[in-house]
Structure formats: C-alpha cells, structure tokens
Design a protein around this motif. Structure first.
Motif, PDB file in Angstrom:
ATOM      1  N   GLU A 117       0.640  -1.043  -0.411  1.00 30.52           N
ATOM      2  CA  GLU A 117      -0.144  -0.202   0.255  1.00 30.52           C
ATOM      3  C   GLU A 117       0.598   1.320   0.165  1.00 30.52           C
ATOM      4  OE1 GLU A 117      -3.855   0.407   2.572  1.00 30.52           O
ATOM      5  OE2 GLU A 117      -2.989   1.249   3.554  1.00 30.52           O
ATOM      6  N   SER A 118       0.952   2.082  -0.645  1.00 28.73           N
ATOM      7  CA  SER A 118       1.508   2.972  -1.282  1.00 28.73           C
ATOM      8  C   SER A 118       0.796   4.669  -0.872  1.00 28.73           C
ATOM      9  CB  SER A 118       1.699   3.711  -2.502  1.00 28.73           C
ATOM     10  OG  SER A 118       1.114   3.645  -2.674  1.00 28.73           O
ATOM     11  N   TRP A 119      -0.686   4.918  -0.744  1.00 25.38           N
ATOM     12  CA  TRP A 119      -1.319   6.188  -0.053  1.00 25.38           C
ATOM     13  C   TRP A 119      -2.177   5.338   0.746  1.00 25.38           C
ATOM     14  CZ3 TRP A 119       0.456  11.431  -0.716  1.00 25.38           C
ATOM     15  CH2 TRP A 119       1.651  11.269  -1.604  1.00 25.38           C
ATOM     16  N   ARG A 120      -2.808   6.643   1.561  1.00 27.01           N
ATOM     17  CA  ARG A 120      -4.264   6.914   2.156  1.00 27.01           C
ATOM     18  C   ARG A 120      -5.016   7.901   2.337  1.00 27.01           C
ATOM     19  NH1 ARG A 120      -5.882   2.427   6.663  1.00 27.01           N
ATOM     20  NH2 ARG A 120      -4.561   0.858   5.966  1.00 27.01           N
ATOM     21  N   ALA A 121      -6.356   7.973   1.660  1.00 28.23           N
ATOM     22  CA  ALA A 121      -6.995   9.766   2.021  1.00 28.23           C
ATOM     23  C   ALA A 121      -8.262   9.589   2.512  1.00 28.23           C
ATOM     24  CB  ALA A 121      -6.975  10.112   0.896  1.00 28.23           C
ATOM     25  N   ALA A 122      -8.770  10.337   3.339  1.00 30.44           N
ATOM     26  CA  ALA A 122      -9.762  10.209   3.954  1.00 30.44           C
ATOM     27  C   ALA A 122     -10.325  11.867   3.920  1.00 30.44           C
ATOM     28  CB  ALA A 122      -9.877   9.511   5.596  1.00 30.44           C
ATOM     29  N   GLY A 123     -12.025  11.627   4.284  1.00 31.26           N
ATOM     30  CA  GLY A 123     -12.750  12.662   4.469  1.00 31.26           C
ATOM     31  C   GLY A 123     -13.713  12.829   4.815  1.00 31.26           C
ATOM     32  N   PRO A 126     -19.771  13.490   3.254  1.00 30.82           N
ATOM     33  CA  PRO A 126     -19.599  12.226   3.801  1.00 30.82           C
ATOM     34  C   PRO A 126     -18.179  11.265   4.393  1.00 30.82           C
ATOM     35  CG  PRO A 126     -20.151  11.729   1.482  1.00 30.82           C
ATOM     36  CD  PRO A 126     -20.107  13.206   1.610  1.00 30.82           C
ATOM     37  N   GLY A 127     -18.022  10.887   5.294  1.00 36.24           N
ATOM     38  CA  GLY A 127     -17.234  10.183   5.281  1.00 36.24           C
ATOM     39  C   GLY A 127     -17.063   8.387   4.532  1.00 36.24           C
ATOM     40  N   TRP A 128     -15.840   9.163   4.282  1.00 43.14           N
ATOM     41  CA  TRP A 128     -14.772   8.288   3.274  1.00 43.14           C
ATOM     42  C   TRP A 128     -13.555   7.733   3.031  1.00 43.14           C
ATOM     43  CZ3 TRP A 128     -11.042   9.897   0.158  1.00 43.14           C
ATOM     44  CH2 TRP A 128     -10.206  11.296   0.141  1.00 43.14           C
ATOM     45  N   LEU A 129     -13.088   6.901   2.927  1.00 38.71           N
ATOM     46  CA  LEU A 129     -11.888   6.333   2.771  1.00 38.71           C
ATOM     47  C   LEU A 129     -11.093   5.746   1.802  1.00 38.71           C
ATOM     48  CD1 LEU A 129      -8.903   5.474   4.617  1.00 38.71           C
ATOM     49  CD2 LEU A 129      -9.782   3.237   5.286  1.00 38.71           C
ATOM     50  N   LEU A 130     -10.015   6.447   1.229  1.00 40.45           N
ATOM     51  CA  LEU A 130      -9.228   5.350  -0.148  1.00 40.45           C
ATOM     52  C   LEU A 130      -8.389   4.675   0.353  1.00 40.45           C
ATOM     53  CD1 LEU A 130      -9.379   7.166  -3.719  1.00 40.45           C
ATOM     54  CD2 LEU A 130      -6.892   6.139  -2.813  1.00 40.45           C
ATOM     55  N   ALA A 131      -7.987   4.020  -0.238  1.00 44.26           N
ATOM     56  CA  ALA A 131      -6.324   3.024  -0.441  1.00 44.26           C
ATOM     57  C   ALA A 131      -5.637   3.185  -1.500  1.00 44.26           C
ATOM     58  CB  ALA A 131      -7.125   1.983   0.436  1.00 44.26           C
ATOM     59  N   VAL A 132      -4.562   3.102  -2.287  1.00 39.25           N
ATOM     60  CA  VAL A 132      -3.920   2.645  -3.045  1.00 39.25           C
ATOM     61  C   VAL A 132      -2.826   1.557  -2.736  1.00 39.25           C
ATOM     62  CG1 VAL A 132      -2.089   3.749  -4.740  1.00 39.25           C
ATOM     63  CG2 VAL A 132      -4.008   5.376  -3.848  1.00 39.25           C
ATOM     64  N   GLY A 133      -3.431   0.070  -3.248  1.00 41.63           N
ATOM     65  CA  GLY A 133      -2.804  -1.381  -2.680  1.00 41.63           C
ATOM     66  C   GLY A 133      -1.676  -1.533  -4.489  1.00 41.63           C
ATOM     67  N   VAL A 139     -12.480   2.442  -2.926  1.00 39.68           N
ATOM     68  CA  VAL A 139     -12.833   3.672  -1.937  1.00 39.68           C
ATOM     69  C   VAL A 139     -14.001   3.190  -1.333  1.00 39.68           C
ATOM     70  CG1 VAL A 139     -13.921   5.919  -2.456  1.00 39.68           C
ATOM     71  CG2 VAL A 139     -12.275   5.346  -3.670  1.00 39.68           C
ATOM     72  N   LYS A 140     -13.891   3.287  -0.082  1.00 42.17           N
ATOM     73  CA  LYS A 140     -14.844   3.495   1.127  1.00 42.17           C
ATOM     74  C   LYS A 140     -15.542   4.422   1.277  1.00 42.17           C
ATOM     75  CE  LYS A 140     -12.344  -0.106   3.062  1.00 42.17           C
ATOM     76  NZ  LYS A 140     -13.046  -1.741   2.906  1.00 42.17           N
ATOM     77  N   ARG A 141     -17.103   4.337   1.245  1.00 42.40           N
ATOM     78  CA  ARG A 141     -17.877   5.185   1.484  1.00 42.40           C
ATOM     79  C   ARG A 141     -19.116   4.466   2.388  1.00 42.40           C
ATOM     80  NH1 ARG A 141     -20.214   6.674  -4.190  1.00 42.40           N
ATOM     81  NH2 ARG A 141     -19.431   4.401  -4.177  1.00 42.40           N
TER      82      ARG A 141
END
Length: 210
Positions: A117-123, A126-133, A139-141
């Motif tokens: 995994e190289s990156w993660r992002a979140a906000g 609405p709540g969300w999470l992204l993971a670059v594998g 992308v989770k929302r």
C-alpha cells in the motif's frame, strides 16, 4: 606487465570503493519516513521512534520551519504529545525533519504500507476512505458499497500526484496535492490534500503516504 595490470586493478578498486562510499553517503542523507512520538520538553523537541526505546532531538530544517508550524497547529507548542510521521534524515541522536506526512494528537504508531500500500486518503461529510494498493485502489464510502478499480502507476505534475483509472463501469480520478490538510474532527494534520472523483462524485479530504 604484471605490475601495470595490478596497478590498474588497484585503481579500479579504489574508484569503485569511492563511488560506493558516495552512494552510501547520499542514501544516508536522503530523507525517509520516520515514525514515532514527539513531545516538547522546555525548548527541545524530543522524538521517540516507534518500537524503539531510544530518543532523539528533532531539528526542523524545512523552509520557514513549516514542519514545526504544522505540528504547533495540533497542539505541540502547548504540551500535547503527538504521533508523527516525518520526512527526515536520522543522524545519531538527531532527526532532521524536512517534511510532514501526518501528525495526530495522542495517536498510536501505524505500520508502514510496505510494498502492498502506497497511499491513503480520507474525508468527512460524507465519510470516505481511499487506499492505493499494489494491484487495486479501493474507495469506501459511508452507506455505499465499496468500489475497487485497477491500480495504475502515479503521474506527477509539479507538487501533485495523480491516479487516473477505470474498471468496468467505474471511473476514478485522484489528485494528491502537496499542501497541508487539517482534519479538525480528528485534531490531525497531513502533508497532502486529496481530491477524489468517483463516477462524477467529488470527495475532498486529506492524504498521507504509507
């Protein structure tokens, strides 16, 4: 003739040794992610690496002391203990920080992403999470099904990193801009802002390297 060959071999060996020494020195002076706890004691910044009982003094070598100002924004200057991930060069009992990946108030040590995994992002909202594998970007929302698309190599433009990909009927465009990003709900600060466009929906948040 034998003497000349030996001399040539010795010269080649010395040149190779000098080159290796320069490469090793360059590697030692290249900033890498340093993970640990940071606290202010008197006028000193004390860094304690994750899974290590040693301590080091932190020196801010970033332009305009931007690292220290970011850390102060989440309470370092008023005595809060922070979990930090810094781009830094470790030199004996000194850690020289040139950039910030993330800092969290009273956060716990996080495991590096390694090769998976190289990156993660979140906000939020609405709540969300992204993971670059390595193979997929997920992308989770909140309240919606997870979306997975094929991972692609990043594209760099100035201080921004982009991922543009599509799988099946899903299209994803991601931009990580090297600008400080505050998550006031979590009392945290990150080294990148994130803009994610998934199938026409734009999500804003913060990003960090893994």
């Amino acid at each position: 003739m034998t003497f000349r060959c030996s001399l040539a071999v010795i010269c080649a060996a010395l040149c190779a040794s000098g080159l290796q020494a320069e490469e090793a020195k360059h590697a030692q002076n290249t900033p890498k992610l340093a993970y640990g706890q940071l606290m202010k004691h008197a006028d000193k910044l004390v860094f304690s690496p994750c899974r290590d009982r040693s301590y080091a003094m932190m020196e801010d070598v970033s332009p305009d002391r931007s690292v220290t100002r970011a850390l102060d924004s989440v309470g370092l200057d008023v005595g809060k203990k922070l979990y930090v991930e810094l781009m830094a060069v470790v030199d004996g009992g000194m850690i020289r920080a040139s950039g910030l990946n993330q800092a969290r108030t009273e956060g716990r040590c996080q495991l590096p992403g390694g090769s998976e995994e190289s990156w993660r992002a979140a906000g939020n909202e609405p709540g969300w999470l992204l993971a670059v594998g390595k193979e997929v970007i997920v992308v989770k929302r909140q309240g919606k099904a997870d979306v997975s698309v094929t991972a692609v190599p990043p594209r760099s433009e100035g201080t921004a990193t982009h991922f543009d990909t599509a799988t099946g009927g899903n299209r994803l465009a991601v931009t990580f801009e090297k600008l400080l990003c505050h998550d006031t709900m979590a009392d945290s600060v990150f080294g990148w802002t994130a803009t994610v466009n998934l199938n026409g929906q734009t999500l804003k948040g913060c990003a960090w390297q893994r």
